[in-house]
Structures are given as C-alpha cells and as structure tokens.
Design a protein around this motif. Structure first.
Motif, PDB file in Angstrom:
ATOM      1  N   CYS A 168       4.086  -1.593   3.725  1.00  0.00           N
ATOM      2  CA  CYS A 168       3.802  -0.153   3.700  1.00  0.00           C
ATOM      3  C   CYS A 168       4.950   0.530   2.983  1.00  0.00           C
ATOM      4  O   CYS A 168       6.072   0.562   3.482  1.00  0.00           O
ATOM      5  CB  CYS A 168       3.662   0.391   5.126  1.00  0.00           C
ATOM      6  SG  CYS A 168       2.196  -0.221   5.979  1.00  0.00           S
ATOM      7  N   MET A 169       4.650   1.039   1.800  1.00  0.00           N
ATOM      8  CA  MET A 169       5.683   1.614   0.951  1.00  0.00           C
ATOM      9  C   MET A 169       5.475   3.118   0.809  1.00  0.00           C
ATOM     10  O   MET A 169       4.342   3.596   0.784  1.00  0.00           O
ATOM     11  CB  MET A 169       5.643   0.959  -0.427  1.00  0.00           C
ATOM     12  CG  MET A 169       6.802   1.329  -1.330  1.00  0.00           C
ATOM     13  SD  MET A 169       6.694   0.522  -2.948  1.00  0.00           S
ATOM     14  CE  MET A 169       6.843  -1.199  -2.499  1.00  0.00           C
ATOM     15  N   ILE A 183       8.776   0.776   4.481  1.00  0.00           N
ATOM     16  CA  ILE A 183       9.132   1.218   5.828  1.00  0.00           C
ATOM     17  C   ILE A 183       8.596   0.301   6.918  1.00  0.00           C
ATOM     18  O   ILE A 183       8.908   0.479   8.093  1.00  0.00           O
ATOM     19  CB  ILE A 183       8.633   2.658   6.088  1.00  0.00           C
ATOM     20  CG1 ILE A 183       7.110   2.757   5.931  1.00  0.00           C
ATOM     21  CG2 ILE A 183       9.347   3.646   5.178  1.00  0.00           C
ATOM     22  CD1 ILE A 183       6.527   4.075   6.410  1.00  0.00           C
ATOM     23  N   GLY A 184       7.798  -0.691   6.551  1.00  0.00           N
ATOM     24  CA  GLY A 184       7.252  -1.618   7.540  1.00  0.00           C
ATOM     25  C   GLY A 184       6.104  -2.410   6.952  1.00  0.00           C
ATOM     26  O   GLY A 184       5.850  -2.371   5.742  1.00  0.00           O
ATOM     27  N   ILE A 209       0.856  -1.179   0.000  1.00  0.00           N
ATOM     28  CA  ILE A 209       0.000   0.000   0.000  1.00  0.00           C
ATOM     29  C   ILE A 209       0.895   1.232   0.000  1.00  0.00           C
ATOM     30  O   ILE A 209       1.945   1.254   0.661  1.00  0.00           O
ATOM     31  CB  ILE A 209      -0.956   0.020   1.216  1.00  0.00           C
ATOM     32  CG1 ILE A 209      -1.874   1.265   1.164  1.00  0.00           C
ATOM     33  CG2 ILE A 209      -0.194  -0.021   2.541  1.00  0.00           C
ATOM     34  CD1 ILE A 209      -2.989   1.241   2.193  1.00  0.00           C
ATOM     35  N   GLY A 210       0.510   2.233  -0.785  1.00  0.00           N
ATOM     36  CA  GLY A 210       1.293   3.460  -0.854  1.00  0.00           C
ATOM     37  C   GLY A 210       0.383   4.672  -0.915  1.00  0.00           C
ATOM     38  O   GLY A 210      -0.668   4.642  -1.560  1.00  0.00           O
ATOM     39  N   PHE A 211       0.775   5.735  -0.234  1.00  0.00           N
ATOM     40  CA  PHE A 211      -0.003   6.970  -0.186  1.00  0.00           C
ATOM     41  C   PHE A 211       0.735   8.083  -0.927  1.00  0.00           C
ATOM     42  O   PHE A 211       1.957   8.186  -0.843  1.00  0.00           O
ATOM     43  CB  PHE A 211      -0.207   7.426   1.271  1.00  0.00           C
ATOM     44  CG  PHE A 211      -0.966   6.445   2.128  1.00  0.00           C
ATOM     45  CD1 PHE A 211      -2.331   6.583   2.326  1.00  0.00           C
ATOM     46  CD2 PHE A 211      -0.310   5.395   2.754  1.00  0.00           C
ATOM     47  CE1 PHE A 211      -3.033   5.696   3.131  1.00  0.00           C
ATOM     48  CE2 PHE A 211      -0.998   4.492   3.560  1.00  0.00           C
ATOM     49  CZ  PHE A 211      -2.369   4.649   3.744  1.00  0.00           C
ATOM     50  N   ASP A 212      -0.010   8.918  -1.625  1.00  0.00           N
ATOM     51  CA  ASP A 212       0.556  10.154  -2.161  1.00  0.00           C
ATOM     52  C   ASP A 212      -0.410  11.290  -1.851  1.00  0.00           C
ATOM     53  O   ASP A 212      -1.593  11.054  -1.587  1.00  0.00           O
ATOM     54  CB  ASP A 212       0.799  10.049  -3.674  1.00  0.00           C
ATOM     55  CG  ASP A 212      -0.500   9.994  -4.469  1.00  0.00           C
ATOM     56  OD1 ASP A 212      -1.198  11.023  -4.567  1.00  0.00           O
ATOM     57  OD2 ASP A 212      -0.839   8.911  -4.991  1.00  0.00           O
ATOM     58  N   PRO A 237       0.965  11.661   3.732  1.00  0.00           N
ATOM     59  CA  PRO A 237       1.153  10.290   3.248  1.00  0.00           C
ATOM     60  C   PRO A 237       2.028   9.453   4.179  1.00  0.00           C
ATOM     61  O   PRO A 237       1.735   8.281   4.447  1.00  0.00           O
ATOM     62  CB  PRO A 237       1.820  10.478   1.881  1.00  0.00           C
ATOM     63  CG  PRO A 237       1.374  11.831   1.439  1.00  0.00           C
ATOM     64  CD  PRO A 237       1.351  12.650   2.693  1.00  0.00           C
ATOM     65  N   SER A 238       3.102  10.053   4.700  1.00  0.00           N
ATOM     66  CA  SER A 238       3.994   9.324   5.611  1.00  0.00           C
ATOM     67  C   SER A 238       3.305   9.047   6.940  1.00  0.00           C
ATOM     68  O   SER A 238       3.527   7.996   7.570  1.00  0.00           O
ATOM     69  CB  SER A 238       5.273  10.132   5.857  1.00  0.00           C
ATOM     70  OG  SER A 238       6.061  10.198   4.698  1.00  0.00           O
ATOM     71  N   TYR A 239       2.475   9.984   7.395  1.00  0.00           N
ATOM     72  CA  TYR A 239       1.763   9.780   8.655  1.00  0.00           C
ATOM     73  C   TYR A 239       0.785   8.608   8.542  1.00  0.00           C
ATOM     74  O   TYR A 239       0.736   7.740   9.429  1.00  0.00           O
ATOM     75  CB  TYR A 239       1.002  11.043   9.053  1.00  0.00           C
ATOM     76  CG  TYR A 239       0.162  10.864  10.298  1.00  0.00           C
ATOM     77  CD1 TYR A 239       0.758  10.826  11.564  1.00  0.00           C
ATOM     78  CD2 TYR A 239      -1.221  10.699  10.216  1.00  0.00           C
ATOM     79  CE1 TYR A 239      -0.005  10.643  12.707  1.00  0.00           C
ATOM     80  CE2 TYR A 239      -1.991  10.520  11.349  1.00  0.00           C
ATOM     81  CZ  TYR A 239      -1.381  10.485  12.597  1.00  0.00           C
ATOM     82  OH  TYR A 239      -2.148  10.295  13.724  1.00  0.00           O
ATOM     83  N   LEU A 240       0.025   8.563   7.450  1.00  0.00           N
ATOM     84  CA  LEU A 240      -0.948   7.483   7.288  1.00  0.00           C
ATOM     85  C   LEU A 240      -0.254   6.138   7.145  1.00  0.00           C
ATOM     86  O   LEU A 240      -0.693   5.134   7.722  1.00  0.00           O
ATOM     87  CB  LEU A 240      -1.834   7.775   6.073  1.00  0.00           C
ATOM     88  CG  LEU A 240      -2.735   9.007   6.210  1.00  0.00           C
ATOM     89  CD1 LEU A 240      -3.394   9.356   4.887  1.00  0.00           C
ATOM     90  CD2 LEU A 240      -3.795   8.789   7.286  1.00  0.00           C
ATOM     91  N   ALA A 241       0.851   6.110   6.390  1.00  0.00           N
ATOM     92  CA  ALA A 241       1.619   4.866   6.278  1.00  0.00           C
ATOM     93  C   ALA A 241       2.178   4.470   7.634  1.00  0.00           C
ATOM     94  O   ALA A 241       2.174   3.286   8.010  1.00  0.00           O
ATOM     95  CB  ALA A 241       2.753   5.045   5.263  1.00  0.00           C
ATOM     96  N   GLY A 242       2.650   5.474   8.394  1.00  0.00           N
ATOM     97  CA  GLY A 242       3.190   5.194   9.726  1.00  0.00           C
ATOM     98  C   GLY A 242       2.153   4.655  10.689  1.00  0.00           C
ATOM     99  O   GLY A 242       2.457   3.802  11.531  1.00  0.00           O
TER     100      GLY A 242
END
Length: 458
Positions: free
Chosen positions: A221-222, A212-213, A73-76, A157-162
């Motif tokens: 989680c990309m 990243i995890g 899954i990836g967010f932008d 995007p990084s927060y949601l992936a985190g």
C-alpha cells in the motif's frame, strides 16, 4: 509473472481504476474499473460515502488478483476533504464534500474573517471557503461533541489505503492542500493549530512513494502523490523551468513549478494563488479556476431541455462551427458556482441564443483567464514562460487547446489524457524499482505516450 501496480484515481464526478506495468521502459496503462464517487445529503450538507467507494475498489482488486500479480496499489484524489478518525482509527463520520462548504461557510463567516489574515500570514495560499482548515473550524463550531472525539484526520486516498493495511498517514502533496502545512519548516504549522485549538489530530506527513503497509494478500500500500493534481504533474516531460502546466478538467489548475520554498507571501495573497506540493518535494504555484465545469453544467441543462443524452463530442462539434465567436464572460464570478440556470445566465452575458457560440465563448473566457495567470506568474516570479503543457481529460477538447495557443501566442503540448492515473502509476513504479534518476523518469514518460502539439494558426 509480470508484476503490476494498481492506480486508483478518485474524482469528484467518478472513480477510475487502472492496471499498470513497466515493459521495455514503457508504462502500459489499462482501465479496469470505473464507477461513480458515491455521495449523499444530510442536514443541508453533502458527504462522500467512503464505504461504498471502498467496496467497489475491493471487488476490482479481488477480480484482478485471480489473473495478475499486484505488487502495489496507490490512491490519488482531490484535495482538502478528510475523514475524521477516533482513537482506534475508526471513522467518526463520512468526509464532507467540498462543494457543500459554500453553504457551510455562511455559518462560520465571522470566524473565517477573524482568522483568515492570521492563517494566510503563516501559510499563504489561495483562499477557498472549503479549505481543510475552514472545514475543521466548521466542525469545531457546528459539531463540537464530534470534533472533541477526533484523534486523527486523513484525506480520502490515505483513508482508503489505511483501510487496506491498517496505517494512516498524510502524504506531502495532500498535506499541502490543507492550509495547515508550513512549507519552509516542512511540518504542520503549530501556530495555526494552537491558535485555532485544533489539537494534536494531524498525523505524520510522509514523502510521495512511501509504502505504509501491506494488504493481507501482500500488496504494497503506497502513498503516491495522493493529491490528484500532483500525480498529474508527475506525468509531465516538458522542461518545468519555462513551462506553464495546465491540468484541465472540471477545474483548471494552471501554474508553474518552483524548486525553493521561500515564498513571497504578499505576491501569493494579492493574486490569490494556490501553493501545492509536487511529488519530488518542489512546489506548484498556480491559479485554481473553474474549467470545463461550465460545459458540464451546460450539458446537464441541455439534456433536461431536450430530453436526450448529449455527448461532449456533440458539444465540441457545435462549438467548432462557431470557433470565431469572440465574446467572453468572467469565469471567476461566484454566481456561476451557485445553483443557477447557467445557460440562461450565459445567454444574457454573451447576448446570443446560439449554443455553439456560448460554448465557444466559455473557451475564450478560459483561455483569457489562463493568459492573465501566465502574466501574473511571469512578473511575480521573475521568469519567462515559453510553452504550455496540458494534461488531463480536458485536452480532448481540441478547441480549448487551440484557444489557449491563440490567446497566449505560443505552442501548446498535450498529453497524456489520463495524466493523473499515469503519474500515480509512475510514482509507484519508480519507487518499487528504485528508479531515482529524473532522466529515467522522463524517458519512461516520453516512450509511454505521444505528445500532441497545437501551434498558432498562420
């Protein structure tokens, strides 16, 4: 079972979620969710409600996992906005919406003027009062107690992936939107951070396509190209050496890609150009101007006036009836970004009450602004632009594509419409499958969708 990737495209006007898989060297993209990007107002500013956004995404993931194997899954999303975290990676406040920083800027106007030249010297780029660096200055001045508790900031995007995997990092393309990232040194700019007393709150920056995890259910989680424009640029198959790229939507980002990081600061600053990262580490030099933002505001005002829903197709048909209308306005005029009645302002500027003519006049204005950018880039970067390639939802406005072809006197290629989601998915897939050859990437892009061509009218 066939493995799928999930591309979550966060937009200021709404979030879209796409399921993607690679079959026979072709990426199949399917929209599986769409919802508004929730926000609220407080103390004269507006904020993104990231918990509500995350909640909607989680519902979609849970439903999809019943029928599909999700490998990644990836967010932008848009640039500059960020989530401040404490020492335990807990959210201290929702991120401010960059829209509201036009108001916030007034409260730190003196500080901005005192520091702007210094910031631009170290990280040349387009000045916007909502750039990350100025948002941090605003928090520092207006909310000092909260600012002192910040141990880390990350973009949405990084927060949601985190939140899905427990790891929080910046990705290169999003770091490039902060005006805090030194492109030549490929790291955060110590001089700016020390001078503004920002502290050690900027986390590690990783390349596009970094895993990243994993989620509890094992989904990678990309961080693809987490800046939406960078994901969109990844979907381009044209030769980037002589092509002007336009990501057309609410905003119009038009520019070129360069493969070196030695920037001519005077040229960048004189023309107020943005410098942003691409998924492969190259840089985009571009002008970020209002795009179909005008049409969106006109649509809203027309619906209120006529008390009915009006589609963009209706507006396009109206504009096509007046396609030979020639008048223009200065789309860079700040007054159009303020809460004014834009329709009345445009009627006065163009000296017409005909809605079709006004809509066409806006498109003329956009095309002329893009032509100006083309000429600036060709002269300042010593290159020759031979074609335009447009991506994004704005390419559905066929008259806009025609006007650009007409005013720039060259062919315009368009596609894909969902360029951002496609680029997001492409980066995930090439990372997962280890497809490092750029020829392979181009082949996948060209097989996945058809390119439409607009040529000069004879």
């Amino acid at each position: 079972m066939l493995k799928h990737s999930l591309a979550v495209d966060l937009g200021a006007s709404g979030t879209k979620v796409f399921l993607a898989c690679l079959q026979a060297e072709k990426i199949k993209l399917k929209e599986v969710g769409r919802f508004e990007s929730f926000w609220y107002e407080k103390d004269g500013l507006s904020f993104w409600n990231v918990n509500r956004i995350l909640g909607e995404i989680m519902k979609i993931i849970e439903e999809l996992e019943k029928d599909y194997t999700l490998q990644s899954i990836g967010f932008d999303g848009w640039g500059v906005d960020f989530v401040p975290l404490d020492g335990n990676d807990n959210k201290l406040m929702d991120p401010m919406r960059y829209f509201s920083m036009f108001k916030g800027q007034e409260k730190i106007k003196r500080e901005i003027e005192e520091n702007k030249a210094f910031i631009n010297h170290h990280v040349p780029g387009q000045f916007q009062p909502f750039n990350t660096v100025y948002q941090l200055m605003y928090l520092q001045k207006m909310y000092p107690n909260l600012f002192n508790r910040i141990k880390k900031i990350v973009p949405l995007p990084s927060y949601l992936a985190g939140k899905l995997c427990g790891t929080y990092k910046y990705e290169f393309t999003h770091a490039s939107t902060t005006q805090l990232f030194d492109f030549e040194k490929n790291t955060w700019c110590d001089e700016i951070c020390q001078s503004l007393e920002i502290g050690d709150i900027l986390p590690e920056v990783v390349p596009s396509g970094t895993i990243i995890g994993r989620t509890k259910s094992g989904i990678n989680c990309m961080l693809p190209a987490t800046h939406d424009t960078a994901s969109a640029y990844a979907a381009i198959s044209s030769n980037l050496e002589d092509t002007m790229i336009i990501s057309a939507g609410t905003w119009c980002l038009n520019g070129v890609v360069i493969n070196h990081k030695k920037l001519d600061s005077d040229f960048i600053l004189k023309n107020n150009l943005a410098v942003e990262g691409c998924h492969d580490g190259s840089l985009r030099i571009l002008s970020n101007t209002p795009g179909l933002f005008f049409w969106q505001k006109i649509k809203s005002e027309l619906e209120q006036l006529e008390n009915r829903k009006i589609s963009y197709t209706d507006m396009l048909l109206l504009s096509l009836k007046s396609k030979d209308f020639k008048k223009t306005v200065d789309i860079d005029d700040d007054k159009y970004l303020r809460p004014i009645n834009i329709l009345n302002a445009l009627k006065k500027e163009m000296q017409t009450d005909n809605i079709g003519e006004i809509l066409c006049g806006v498109l003329n204005s956009l095309a002329i602004r893009i032509k100006k950018t083309k000429e600036i880039l060709e002269m300042g970067l010593n290159l020759s632009i031979n074609r335009v390639h447009m991506i994004g939802g704005g390419i559905q406005n066929t008259l806009l594509c025609e006007k650009i072809s007409e005013h720039l006197n060259m062919e315009v290629l368009t596609g894909p419409v969902e360029g951002t989601a496609f680029g997001n998915a492409l980066i995930q897939i090439i990372s997962e499958y280890g497809l490092s050859n750029k020829t392979e990437h181009k082949k996948i892009i060209e097989k996945s969708f058809k390119i439409k061509k607009f040529e000069l009218r004879k």
